[in-house]
Design a protein around this motif. Structure first.
Motif, PDB file in Angstrom:
ATOM      1  N   GLU A   1      91.508  83.512  23.717  1.00  0.00           N
ATOM      2  CA  GLU A   1      90.054  83.661  23.596  1.00  0.00           C
ATOM      3  C   GLU A   1      89.336  83.078  24.816  1.00  0.00           C
TER       4      GLU A   1
ATOM      5  N   CYS B   1      80.138  83.119  22.545  1.00  0.00           N
ATOM      6  CA  CYS B   1      80.855  81.854  22.784  1.00  0.00           C
ATOM      7  C   CYS B   1      79.973  80.655  22.414  1.00  0.00           C
TER       8      CYS B   1
ATOM      9  N   GLU C   1      80.032  80.403  18.737  1.00  0.00           N
ATOM     10  CA  GLU C   1      81.352  79.922  18.315  1.00  0.00           C
ATOM     11  C   GLU C   1      81.432  78.410  18.473  1.00  0.00           C
TER      12      GLU C   1
ATOM     13  N   GLN D   1      82.408  88.306  17.859  1.00  0.00           N
ATOM     14  CA  GLN D   1      82.829  87.786  16.560  1.00  0.00           C
ATOM     15  C   GLN D   1      81.660  87.235  15.747  1.00  0.00           C
TER      16      GLN D   1
ATOM     17  N   LYS E   1      87.443  87.383  27.900  1.00  0.00           N
ATOM     18  CA  LYS E   1      86.414  88.129  27.148  1.00  0.00           C
ATOM     19  C   LYS E   1      85.479  88.872  28.102  1.00  0.00           C
TER      20      LYS E   1
END
Ligand SMILES: Cc1cc2nc3c(=O)[nH]c(=O)nc-3n(C[C@H](O)[C@H](O)[C@H](O)COP(=O)(O)O)c2cc1C
Length: 361
Positions: free
Chosen positions: A223, A347, A350, A8, A228
């Protein structure tokens, strides 16, 4: 979704086919100011490239990377990084016999059912050659993570029924099978040689470990970082099983044996007495080493005669010629490391955005 992008925040888009002109990757979201040169990427691509030993395909690709954009004066600019790897040793005529016949165990039949048209040369987009894109992107993720002292390494822990027991990290890159238990090399290499001579192939297991991961990476529910990682690893061709920590063996054990009890010793530093959870609780890292394993099937392209059908639905016999890995495991190690690094970096990025405490204003 077409399915060619992953991540992402550090978002990669992979492109290209096994026998097309080139393959590559576009990375959107790489932070600016990272010192980067083609050699950083090449080191990882060389670990993945074919023709490394008699245990891998003889396709002789130099896999030379060219950085096309996103780097100026040796530093990333924060704009999309595009990298390209030219295909120079594709022998497409080896595949003309499979234009109308589906190779058993490969993706020919299912691709045809989905698209009604497929690039049959070397498996097209379903070929493992696509993973040069992931390894190139993963090399950049690795470089960033190393700055945070987060290090990932993988090794082959089982080939056929032969299991490695010891982990000697320094031995992994010194042997062509990328096993970590030196005492098993002779037995494992004999097995791979034997199946190769028989025109057959053999499966195995790979373990990947990441240390230095801070507690708190990953998100709840959909998530989860383990979800993942599973998605990342299962996206590699030929993967048939995935586990975290004690994995499937946990089904045979009691809670009193597998709960990772906690304690503090020096300066209130949290320690776990064991690591059955593989460094992840509730989909969020707990600061322990991340440990995952996955099973790879034996290469489907074998030169033994097998049954299949052609595009008209008629029964056929075929032998798959061409150059194939007799065991997928050794070359899958850097690919898996790349995928794990991509997940962890995503991650980490994020967390910078979702936790106010981490943002310095
Ligand atoms: C490192 C690596 C090398 C591979 N090499 C081959 C190969 O030489 N021949 C082949 O048939 N499959 C090879 N594969 C497996 C195919 O890519 C895979 O079986 C195919 O895409 C179908 O996907 P599936 O097995 O996940 O269903 C390789 C996979 C990996 C990870």
């Amino acid at each position: 979704m077409p399915g060619n992008s992953f991540g992402q925040f550090f978002r990669i888009t992979s492109w290209g086919e096994s026998h097309g002109k080139a393959l590559g990757v576009v990375i959107d979201g790489c932070p600016a100011g990272l010192k980067l040169q083609e050699e950083d990427i090449q080191i990882e691509l060389d670990r993945r490239k074919p023709g490394q030993s008699r245990y891998t395909t003889k396709r002789n690709e130099p896999d030379k990377v060219t950085i096309m954009s996103g780097v100026f004066k040796g530093q990333t600019t924060g704009t999309p990084i595009s990298m390209m790897i030219v295909n120079s040793d594709a022998i497409s005529k080896s595949y003309s016999g499979f234009k109308d016949i589906y190779r058993p165990g490969h993706a020919d039949y299912s691709y045809d059912k989905k698209y009604g048209f497929r690039d049959y040369r070397g498996g097209g987009r379903s070929s493992n050659r696509e993973t040069v894109a992931r390894v190139a992107a993963g090399a950049i993720a690795k470089k960033i993570l190393n700055k945070y002292k987060i290090n990932t390494f993988g090794f082959v822990s089982q080939i056929g029924e032969i299991k490695g027991q010891k982990i000697s990290k320094s031995y992994i890159e010194k042997n062509p099978l990328r096993i970590a238990d030196k005492s098993k090399f002779s037995e494992m290499s004999k097995l791979v040689d034997l199946v190769r001579q028989e025109g057959d192939s053999i499966g195995g297991i790979i373990e990947v470990r990441t240390n230095g991961v801070p507690a708190g990476l990953g998100s709840p529910v959909f998530e989860k970082i383990d979800a993942k990682l599973a998605s990342a690893i299962m996206s590699i061709g030929g993967v048939r099983g995935f586990e975290i920590g004690s994995g499937f063996s946990i089904a045979e054990r009691k809670g009193s044996e597998v709960n990772d009890e906690m304690q503090t010793k020096i300066k209130s530093k949290v320690e776990f007495k064991s690591n059955n959870s593989g460094g992840i609780l509730g989909g969020i890292t707990n600061g322990n080493e991340i440990i995952l394993r996955f099973a790879l099937k034996p290469t489907s392209s074998i030169s033994k005669t097998q049954s299949s059908i052609n595009t008209k639905g008629q029964n056929k016999k075929l032998k798959v010629t061409g150059r194939h890995d007799p065991c997928l495991c050794p070359r899958a190690v850097p690919i898996a490391e790349a995928m794990v690094n991509l997940v962890i970096l995503d991650c980490l990025m994020e967390n910078q955005l979702t936790n106010l405490k981490k943002i310095s204003i």
